[in-house]
Design an enzyme around this catalytic site. Structure first.
Site, PDB file in Angstrom:
ATOM      1  N   HIS A 221     -59.269 -14.456  -6.113  1.00  0.00           N
ATOM      2  CA  HIS A 221     -60.412 -15.194  -6.670  1.00  0.00           C
ATOM      3  C   HIS A 221     -61.358 -14.251  -7.414  1.00  0.00           C
ATOM      4  CE1 HIS A 221     -59.420 -18.926  -4.552  1.00  0.00           C
ATOM      5  NE2 HIS A 221     -59.090 -18.150  -3.524  1.00  0.00           N
TER       6      HIS A 221
ATOM      7  N   ASP B 190     -65.844 -21.409  -7.840  1.00  0.00           N
ATOM      8  CA  ASP B 190     -64.421 -21.712  -7.748  1.00  0.00           C
ATOM      9  C   ASP B 190     -64.225 -22.879  -6.784  1.00  0.00           C
ATOM     10  OD1 ASP B 190     -64.082 -20.767  -5.143  1.00  0.00           O
ATOM     11  OD2 ASP B 190     -63.136 -18.896  -5.748  1.00  0.00           O
TER      12      ASP B 190
END
Length: 483
Positions: free
Chosen positions: A17, A123
């Site tokens: 991520h 995210d």
């Protein structure tokens, strides 16, 4: 002069991520000289050394003068024996006050010379931060680091649950196939992500998906030429605008994530590859959380030996049972390998621990990649034109494998439905015969598969060039920020 704008990026903790978010941020500021970005970093209590090194490198040497990094304060310890969904939710939720305080500090000094706060970019696991953005009166965008196929699956299943009251977890251990708008082919229930086959997990993930619809737009790390059907299916007027802006890759990741010992390991590996013929080596690597039990390790060894092919194998040791931690290098891999395996492999095979994956995939000697199908790894393999043999482990990787093999014809299958639980356990052992078959298939020279992968590699590179599909998509996103 146009007023400068600032975006706050909030990626989930974890290497995949964070690396994608940093690359996205770097790309955005390179495309607009009045854009500033601050990336908030959450640190897991069990981050790997590679992740720690990467974070340290960002703090010591920022990727751009207009990209700033703030490591958020540590949060109270969370029991790492709870379910992965509970752990993730508690971990991210506990960062909310720190995010609020950090944004307040950024905006309290706002003046004519200070960039205006233009929005949050979160995210998929950080949808709770939409609440914080709302408090500051700014929009939220999402950067989706997985494929559009998975995004579409989540939207499809969230609608089925909310409109038709059908629980996706009912498909656990089912041989059902799902007809979903995002895919050309029916999706077998056995490639659905494990989290969706668990009732509590599905509730959490589809809860995130519902909140995706509150965002003002979704940046997706893919490109139109790769996932045209999935992207077209999401242009339905009910989904926030999608901006396919990939492939976004950190092609220097090996250097930023390695220490001096790993730098030496990288040198040794590349030196060994230099001595191998072009496209002759199959590379086996299963991601930052990929490891196997001893029974499976031996089957892989036998499969490699039976194939007679040259190989480079990143073999990692699983963490202690029922603990959440990253795999580590074996002090002596002989202990888990068949007797005499390393001696018999001299000259044609090499077993290593940590792998400098980007440098290896870029090497001319690599002809195939046995991969866990994490999306970053998938995009890297496509970038370098290396065909994949799919061996998914966790997260959405089973679905990625299905998409690569069945939808796109860009990979071969070793075991598409293989999966490990959050603690690295798997009820199945893939046999040497299946491993040998997949390795032989992916290493066929001049195959149609290899040609398709090379063609898609070129399309991915063109998508990022001036006038390319992803280049134009990013331009449309920046127009939104500077409206």
């Amino acid at each position: 002069m146009e007023k400068a704008s600032e975006l706050v990026f909030i990626p989930s903790a974890g290497m995949g991520h964070l690396v994608s978010a940093v690359e996205m941020a770097t790309l955005l500021v390179a495309r607009h000289d009045r854009l500033f970005i601050t990336v908030f970093i959450m640190k897991l209590p069990f981050d790997s050394k590679g992740t720690e090194s990467y974070i340290a490198s960002l703090e010591a040497s920022p990727v751009s003068p207009r990209v700033n990094f703030i490591t958020l304060p540590k949060v109270p310890a969370i029991d790492n024996h709870i379910s992965p969904n509970s752990f993730r939710n508690q971990f991210i939720e506990s960062h909310k006050p720190h995010v609020k305080n950090a944004v307040a500090k950024l905006t309290e000094s706002e003046s004519d010379s200070r960039p205006r706060l233009a929005g949050f970019v979160i995210d998929m696991f950080c949808t709770t931060m939409i609440d914080v953005a709302d408090e500051f009166g700014v929009p939220t965008y999402m950067f989706f680091t997985s494929p559009a196929g998975f995004l579409g699956l989540l939207f499809n299943l969230q609608r089925i649950r909310d409109v038709y009251n059908k629980e996706v977890s009912e498909f656990k251990d089912s041989d059902a196939e799902l007809a979903l708008p995002t895919f050309v082919n029916s999706v077998p229930a056995n490639v659905l992500p494990s989290v969706l086959l668990d009732k509590d997990g599905a509730k959490a993930i589809l809860g995130y998906a519902k909140r995706f619809r509150e965002t003002k737009g979704i940046l997706v790390n893919t490109f139109m030429e790769l996932e045209s059907h999935a992207l077209d299916s999401l242009s339905d007027g009910e989904t926030p605008p999608l901006y396919p802006v990939g492939p976004i890759l950190n092609l220097k990741s090996d250097d930023s994530q390695s220490d001096s010992k790993q730098a030496q390991q990288k040198s040794d590996v590349l030196e060994w590859l230099d001595d191998q013929p072009p496209s002759s080596v199959v590379f086996l690597c299963f991601g930052s959380m990929g490891s196997f039990g001893e029974d499976q390790v031996r089957e892989i060894a036998w499969g490699l030996e039976r194939s007679g092919l040259r190989f480079l194998w990143s073999l990692r040791q699983a963490p202690p049972k029922e603990t959440v931690a990253s795999p580590s290098d074996y002090s002596d891999p002989k202990a888990v390998l068949p007797e005499g395996f390393l001696d018999r492999a001299v000259g044609i095979g090499k077993v290593i621990g940590w792998a400098p994956q980007v440098a290896i995939l870029a090497h001319r000697a690599i002809g195939g990649f046995v991969s866990h199908c994490g999306w970053n790894s998938t995009l890297e393999s496509l970038w370098f034109g290396v065909p994949v043999a799919t061996w998914p482990m966790y997260a959405e990787q089973q679905l990625n494998a299905f998409e690569l093999v069945r939808e796109l014809g860009l990979a071969v299958e070793i075991k598409m439905e293989y999966r490990r639980d959050f603690y690295g356990e798997s009820p199945k052992v893939v046999k040497a015969e299946e491993i040998e078959r997949g390795i032989r298939e992916v290493m066929v020279q001049d195959s149609d598969l290899r040609k398709r992968v090379k063609e898609m590699s070129e399309k991915g590179k063109k998508a990022l060039m001036d006038g390319g599909s992803s280049h134009s998509s990013l331009e449309h996103f920046l127009d939104q920020i500077f409206l």
